[in-house]
Write a protein that holds these residues in place. Structure first.
Motif, short mmCIF file in Angstrom:
data_model
loop_
_atom_site.label_atom_id
_atom_site.label_comp_id
_atom_site.label_asym_id
_atom_site.label_seq_id
_atom_site.Cartn_x
_atom_site.Cartn_y
_atom_site.Cartn_z
N ASP A 106 -5.75 6.53 7.63
CA ASP A 106 -4.53 5.88 8.12
C ASP A 106 -4.73 4.36 8.26
OD1 ASP A 106 -3.21 8.30 8.29
OD2 ASP A 106 -3.82 8.62 10.38
N THR A 107 -5.88 3.87 7.92
CA THR A 107 -6.14 2.46 8.17
C THR A 107 -5.73 1.55 7.01
OG1 THR A 107 -8.40 2.73 7.36
CG2 THR A 107 -8.05 2.97 9.73
N THR A 108 -5.67 2.07 5.81
CA THR A 108 -5.30 1.23 4.66
C THR A 108 -3.98 1.74 4.08
OG1 THR A 108 -6.55 2.62 3.16
CG2 THR A 108 -7.69 0.74 4.08
N PRO A 109 -3.15 0.85 3.65
CA PRO A 109 -1.89 1.27 3.05
C PRO A 109 -2.14 1.86 1.67
CG PRO A 109 -2.09 -1.10 2.93
CD PRO A 109 -3.25 -0.61 3.73
N PRO A 110 -1.25 2.69 1.21
CA PRO A 110 -1.42 3.25 -0.13
C PRO A 110 -1.28 2.16 -1.19
CG PRO A 110 0.68 3.91 0.83
CD PRO A 110 -0.08 3.20 1.90
N LEU A 111 -1.97 2.33 -2.29
CA LEU A 111 -1.93 1.36 -3.37
C LEU A 111 -0.71 1.63 -4.26
CD1 LEU A 111 -5.69 1.31 -4.35
CD2 LEU A 111 -4.44 -0.40 -3.07
N THR A 112 0.28 0.75 -4.21
CA THR A 112 1.48 0.89 -5.06
C THR A 112 1.81 -0.48 -5.65
OG1 THR A 112 2.89 0.49 -3.15
CG2 THR A 112 2.44 2.79 -3.71
N ASP A 113 2.53 -0.49 -6.77
CA ASP A 113 2.99 -1.70 -7.43
C ASP A 113 1.85 -2.63 -7.81
OD1 ASP A 113 5.57 -0.77 -7.23
OD2 ASP A 113 5.92 -1.82 -5.31
N TRP A 114 0.97 -2.20 -8.52
CA TRP A 114 -0.11 -3.06 -9.01
C TRP A 114 0.30 -3.64 -10.27
CZ3 TRP A 114 -5.23 -4.74 -8.18
CH2 TRP A 114 -5.66 -4.59 -6.85
#
Length: 82
Positions: A74-82
């Motif tokens: 829960d500490t890092t946001p998901p990786l989107t829109d790279w």
């Protein structure tokens, strides 16, 4: 008290007639012994029952919670829109 007097006193003590135990002593000892055995057996059974209950409770908890599974991060946001 010199040595001869001590030896004479020891001989007198050893030559005395042994005291006779009460006639109901054997029955009283047997009753008490059987009562102690029953109590120990009951306590042992209760402890085994408690141990089984703890093992079952731990197993149910471990299967429902699954503490070996890594929780999601829960500490890092998901990786989107790279």
């Amino acid at each position: 008290m010199n040595r001869l007097e001590r030896e004479a006193a020891a001989r007198r003590i050893m030559e005395r007639v042994q005291p006779v135990p009460p006639p109901d002593l054997y029955e009283a000892v047997m009753r008490r012994g059987s009562r102690l055995l029953r109590r120990r057996r009951a306590v042992r059974r209760l402890l085994w029952l408690l141990l089984v209950a703890v093992v079952v409770a731990f197993t149910v908890w471990a299967l429902t919670v699954q503490p070996w599974v890594e929780p999601p991060s829960d500490t890092t946001p998901p990786l989107t829109d790279w």
